[in-house]
Write a protein that holds these residues in place. Structure first.
Motif, PDB file in Angstrom:
ATOM      1  N   ASP A 484       0.838  -1.151   0.060  1.00  0.00           N
ATOM      2  CA  ASP A 484       0.126   0.144   0.097  1.00  0.00           C
ATOM      3  C   ASP A 484       0.909   1.196  -0.133  1.00  0.00           C
ATOM      4  N   PRO A 485       0.974   2.280  -0.857  1.00  0.00           N
ATOM      5  CA  PRO A 485       1.631   3.420  -0.982  1.00  0.00           C
ATOM      6  C   PRO A 485       1.355   4.586   0.115  1.00  0.00           C
ATOM      7  N   LYS A 486       0.342   4.108   0.975  1.00  0.00           N
ATOM      8  CA  LYS A 486       0.123   5.191   1.859  1.00  0.00           C
ATOM      9  C   LYS A 486       0.194   4.825   3.249  1.00  0.00           C
ATOM     10  N   VAL A 487      -0.264   3.673   3.674  1.00  0.00           N
ATOM     11  CA  VAL A 487      -0.554   3.122   5.109  1.00  0.00           C
ATOM     12  C   VAL A 487       0.318   2.082   5.525  1.00  0.00           C
ATOM     13  N   TYR A 488       0.769   2.309   6.647  1.00  0.00           N
ATOM     14  CA  TYR A 488       1.685   1.204   7.209  1.00  0.00           C
ATOM     15  C   TYR A 488       0.815   0.687   8.546  1.00  0.00           C
ATOM     16  N   VAL A 489       0.389  -0.858   8.210  1.00  0.00           N
ATOM     17  CA  VAL A 489      -0.235  -1.380   9.295  1.00  0.00           C
ATOM     18  C   VAL A 489       0.456  -2.746   9.638  1.00  0.00           C
ATOM     19  N   TYR A 490       0.687  -2.837  11.050  1.00  0.00           N
ATOM     20  CA  TYR A 490       1.410  -3.918  11.619  1.00  0.00           C
ATOM     21  C   TYR A 490       0.744  -4.170  13.015  1.00  0.00           C
ATOM     22  N   GLU A 491       1.062  -5.635  13.177  1.00  0.00           N
ATOM     23  CA  GLU A 491       0.374  -5.744  14.700  1.00  0.00           C
ATOM     24  C   GLU A 491       1.745  -6.214  15.541  1.00  0.00           C
ATOM     25  N   ARG A 492       1.386  -6.030  16.934  1.00  0.00           N
ATOM     26  CA  ARG A 492       2.484  -6.563  17.763  1.00  0.00           C
ATOM     27  C   ARG A 492       1.500  -7.479  18.618  1.00  0.00           C
ATOM     28  N   PHE A 493       2.132  -8.611  19.133  1.00  0.00           N
ATOM     29  CA  PHE A 493       1.387  -9.599  19.594  1.00  0.00           C
ATOM     30  C   PHE A 493       2.071 -10.563  20.636  1.00  0.00           C
ATOM     31  N   LEU A 494       1.317 -10.911  21.680  1.00  0.00           N
ATOM     32  CA  LEU A 494       2.099 -11.657  22.577  1.00  0.00           C
ATOM     33  C   LEU A 494       1.161 -12.572  23.348  1.00  0.00           C
ATOM     34  N   GLY A 495       1.120 -13.837  23.228  1.00  0.00           N
ATOM     35  CA  GLY A 495       0.231 -14.844  23.528  1.00  0.00           C
ATOM     36  C   GLY A 495      -0.879 -14.555  22.877  1.00  0.00           C
ATOM     37  N   THR A 496      -2.158 -14.329  23.791  1.00  0.00           N
ATOM     38  CA  THR A 496      -3.356 -13.722  23.176  1.00  0.00           C
ATOM     39  C   THR A 496      -3.724 -12.211  22.971  1.00  0.00           C
ATOM     40  N   GLU A 497      -2.696 -11.565  23.593  1.00  0.00           N
ATOM     41  CA  GLU A 497      -2.637  -9.930  23.316  1.00  0.00           C
ATOM     42  C   GLU A 497      -2.200  -9.444  21.996  1.00  0.00           C
ATOM     43  N   ARG A 498      -3.075  -8.732  21.337  1.00  0.00           N
ATOM     44  CA  ARG A 498      -2.997  -8.187  20.066  1.00  0.00           C
ATOM     45  C   ARG A 498      -3.138  -6.688  20.104  1.00  0.00           C
ATOM     46  N   MET A 499      -2.166  -6.092  19.539  1.00  0.00           N
ATOM     47  CA  MET A 499      -2.319  -4.500  19.316  1.00  0.00           C
ATOM     48  C   MET A 499      -2.036  -4.253  18.000  1.00  0.00           C
ATOM     49  N   LEU A 500      -2.859  -3.488  17.214  1.00  0.00           N
ATOM     50  CA  LEU A 500      -2.685  -3.021  15.926  1.00  0.00           C
ATOM     51  C   LEU A 500      -2.341  -1.534  15.751  1.00  0.00           C
ATOM     52  N   VAL A 501      -1.576  -1.285  14.976  1.00  0.00           N
ATOM     53  CA  VAL A 501      -1.029  -0.049  14.341  1.00  0.00           C
ATOM     54  C   VAL A 501      -1.289   0.283  13.094  1.00  0.00           C
ATOM     55  N   VAL A 502      -2.014   1.515  12.893  1.00  0.00           N
ATOM     56  CA  VAL A 502      -2.488   1.981  11.721  1.00  0.00           C
ATOM     57  C   VAL A 502      -1.714   3.385  11.514  1.00  0.00           C
ATOM     58  N   VAL A 503      -0.841   3.750  10.313  1.00  0.00           N
ATOM     59  CA  VAL A 503      -0.460   5.023  10.225  1.00  0.00           C
ATOM     60  C   VAL A 503      -0.418   5.139   8.722  1.00  0.00           C
ATOM     61  N   ASN A 504      -1.078   6.736   8.536  1.00  0.00           N
ATOM     62  CA  ASN A 504      -1.101   7.147   7.204  1.00  0.00           C
ATOM     63  C   ASN A 504       0.165   7.742   7.052  1.00  0.00           C
ATOM     64  N   LEU A 505       1.068   7.735   6.169  1.00  0.00           N
ATOM     65  CA  LEU A 505       2.463   8.337   6.169  1.00  0.00           C
ATOM     66  C   LEU A 505       2.462   9.447   5.179  1.00  0.00           C
ATOM     67  N   THR A 506       1.065   9.839   4.540  1.00  0.00           N
ATOM     68  CA  THR A 506       1.156  10.613   3.573  1.00  0.00           C
ATOM     69  C   THR A 506       0.050  11.889   3.970  1.00  0.00           C
ATOM     70  N   LYS A 507       0.246  13.076   3.038  1.00  0.00           N
ATOM     71  CA  LYS A 507      -0.383  14.145   3.185  1.00  0.00           C
ATOM     72  C   LYS A 507      -1.999  14.142   2.594  1.00  0.00           C
ATOM     73  N   ASP A 508      -2.023  12.844   1.996  1.00  0.00           N
ATOM     74  CA  ASP A 508      -3.289  12.674   1.350  1.00  0.00           C
ATOM     75  C   ASP A 508      -4.140  11.869   2.215  1.00  0.00           C
ATOM     76  N   ALA A 509      -5.577  11.968   2.130  1.00  0.00           N
ATOM     77  CA  ALA A 509      -6.654  10.841   2.692  1.00  0.00           C
ATOM     78  C   ALA A 509      -6.264   9.705   2.237  1.00  0.00           C
ATOM     79  N   ALA A 510      -6.514   8.586   2.910  1.00  0.00           N
ATOM     80  CA  ALA A 510      -6.388   7.114   2.452  1.00  0.00           C
ATOM     81  C   ALA A 510      -7.521   6.285   2.882  1.00  0.00           C
ATOM     82  N   GLU A 511      -7.741   5.203   2.242  1.00  0.00           N
ATOM     83  CA  GLU A 511      -8.523   4.103   2.754  1.00  0.00           C
ATOM     84  C   GLU A 511      -8.216   2.590   2.235  1.00  0.00           C
ATOM     85  N   ILE A 512      -8.278   1.736   3.272  1.00  0.00           N
ATOM     86  CA  ILE A 512      -7.596   0.584   2.925  1.00  0.00           C
ATOM     87  C   ILE A 512      -8.717  -0.559   3.348  1.00  0.00           C
TER      88      ILE A 512
END
Length: 575
Positions: A484-512
């Motif tokens: 995806d040319p705009k948005v960085y999406v990744y998870e950090r997870f440990l056992g059953t705990e999950r955290m989701l990080v979503v970042v638009n790295l551009t000056k344009d609106a984005a949809e994923i």
């Protein structure tokens, strides 16, 4: 809070890099000093900093701003005294902040007593502490990292010495055992004094290839970067470090992610290394914005290569050798700066590894628009200016050079720290050694301390989020939508705990389009950089299990926590 003692202290720590010359002046000479750092320890404590990395404060002629050391066991008088250094260590420790120093052992200053003795000739025992070639003919066409030949002639000796950096920085000969022992003695002296570790400068250059080695076609510095056989010296050095409970961070140009486990794995030489794969992307020519896909893939590459106990990352977006991150990876225009700076912070602070913050980064300090070539101080900038002037010497050309330097010069990150709207940004009552960025009236600590939605406030909240959730320290990493040319999406997870990080790295609106592993779950927003209410208010806004898409504003960053505790861990699911 989880049990911190189960992991080394530096894995749960936040580092802060200080460029002493530009941090805080207390003796009114326009140059930052050790007492200035002491004065600002409460600020660092409140920010959430656990250790400070000091750029060189040793005795030095300052050809390369302290990276040319003339005495390893003396403090440069412009910064203070050894007694004041000891006081800084003690006071920092009282605040719960550790101190690590820059260790520059690839080279010394040409004013160092060892080199002065070496100049007396081959019969002097210190002559072999450096690297020499006989005769006046250069043995090869290797190029110095700072430009020009790597060889410098000494006519009186009819010899030439090797310097990977400036000619005033002759390289040490690591093949000389006594030289190595003298370095180790010095290292132990500092550690016994009470410091807590080192950032090891230019360490991947200590081994050189044979003189007849040709540089790789796309890499002029390959004959002296991570050369085969360097492991012998690094292993020996690493054994010294293992005698102490410290942190070590190697500056490892030329070390690939695949090679990194040898350097920072269980039996590695250091605890972590600074890699160059992502930070070098800003140097690509003819681009107005950063290549988001390339940035994501570089960061993700290192995350995956060192995950699952294979090693540990050093996370950073700025240092003293590169321009300001919000100016080159984000957007420093007033309308975007706050969001761009906090988006970049969200992106990198929550990855696997130990985060480093460079002074002023937590404010969104920007590149400097230089108005006069005389404002530039960096040795590499001066060399570049000289070369560019040779091409065409005219007033118009000078304007082009100024514009270029305002984009690429290392001086961008070395302008004085912006503390307040007082004269010289509260850095000094005297004229500073380097020009102050005029935007200090808008970008400064005092102002941002009063603003609940400031960049500084957001950094504090991100730091606490990382410290309060074990998943961000010891959790694993999984990415989505790397193309995806705009948005960085990744998870950090440990056992059953999950955290989701979503970042638009551009000056344009984005949809994923949300991947099934995300859209099939229910998530609660934990922190975001667009909320009017404040970034850490644990909003009720949720990402439902039926939601298939997500829309993001320019430079919007969100962090989610998965609501339900699933029986099958994500770790088991993806492996």
């Amino acid at each position: 809070m989880y049990e911190e003692q189960t992991i080394p202290w530096w894995k749960n720590a936040i580092g802060y890099q200080i460029y002493p010359k530009s941090f805080q002046d207390t003796n009114h000479d326009g140059i930052g000093d050790l007492n200035g750092i002491r004065q600002r320890l409460p600020y660092l404590k409140e920010l959430g900093i656990d250790f400070v990395w000091l750029n060189p404060i040793y005795a030095s002629p300052n050809v390369d701003n302290g990276y040319d050391i003339s005495d390893y066991q003396a403090i440069n008088p412009e910064y203070g005294t050894m007694a004041e250094m000891v006081d800084l260590i003690k006071e920092a420790h009282a605040h719960g902040i550790k101190i690590i120093m820059d260790l520059v052992i690839n080279h010394t200053s040409d004013q160092h007593p060892w080199f002065q003795e070496a100049l007396k000739g081959p019969d002097n025992p210190y002559h072999d502490y450096y690297i020499w070639a006989d005769g006046t003919q250069k043995p090869n066409e290797w190029e110095s990292i700072f430009g020009g030949s790597i060889w410098q002639e000494v006519p009186s000796l009819k010899k030439q010495y090797l310097h990977v950096f400036a000619k005033e920085q002759p390289d040490l000969n690591w093949e000389n055992k006594q030289m190595r022992q003298d370095l180790y003695k010095m290292i132990r002296w500092w550690l016994d004094l009470g410091i807590d570790g080192f950032r090891i400068d230019a360490i991947s250059h200590i081994k050189k290839s044979s003189w007849d080695t040709k540089p790789q076609a796309d890499w002029a510095f390959s004959p002296f970067t991570n050369v085969a056989g360097i492991d012998v010296y690094l292993t020996e050095l690493g054994q010294i470090f293992k005698e102490y409970d410290i942190v070590t961070v190697g500056e490892a140009s030329g070390v690939t992610a695949e090679q990194a486990p040898e350097w920072v794995g269980e039996n590695g030489y250091f605890n972590m290394i600074f890699e160059f794969e992502h930070i070098s992307l800003w140097k690509r020519e003819k681009q107005d914005t950063i290549d988001v896909i390339a940035l994501k893939k570089a960061l993700s590459h290192w995350q995956k290569q060192l995950d699952y106990g294979k090693g540990w990352n050093a996370l950073y977006m700025e240092n003293h050798d590169v321009p300001r991150s919000v100016s080159v990876f984000g957007n420093d225009q007033p309308v975007y700066r706050q969001k761009a700076a906090t988006a970049l912070a969200t992106m990198y602070l929550l990855l696997q590894g130990t985060p480093f913050i460079y002074q002023g980064q937590e404010l969104g300090m920007t590149n400097m628009t230089f108005t006069d070539l005389d404002q530039l101080d960096d040795v590499t900038a001066k060399q570049q200016i000289e070369e560019l002037r040779k091409l065409e010497d005219s007033g118009e050309r000078n304007l082009e050079i100024l514009e270029l330097m305002s984009s690429i010069s290392r001086d961008n990150s070395r302008t004085p720290m912006q503390w307040s709207t007082e004269e010289n940004a509260g850095f000094s009552t005297a004229e500073p050694w380097l020009v102050v960025n005029p935007n200090y009236e808008e970008i400064n600590v005092a102002a941002q301390l009063k603003q609940p939605n400031s960049i500084l406030s957001y950094y504090k909240q991100l730091i606490q989020l990382r410290k309060n959730r074990a998943v961000f320290v010891t959790g694993h990493y999984h990415d989505y939508l790397l193309d995806d040319p705009k948005v960085y999406v990744y998870e950090r997870f440990l056992g059953t705990e999950r955290m989701l990080v979503v970042v638009n790295l551009t000056k344009d609106a984005a949809e994923i389009d949300l991947p099934a592993a995300i859209s099939g779950q229910s998530w609660t927003l934990v922190i975001d950089n667009h909320s009017v209410e404040g970034a850490n208010s644990e909003h009720e806004l949720q990402l439902t299990q039926h939601q298939k898409t997500m829309a993001l504003a320019p430079y919007e960053a969100r962090v989610y926590h998965m609501n339900q505790r699933v029986k099958e861990t994500f770790n088991e699911k993806i492996r």
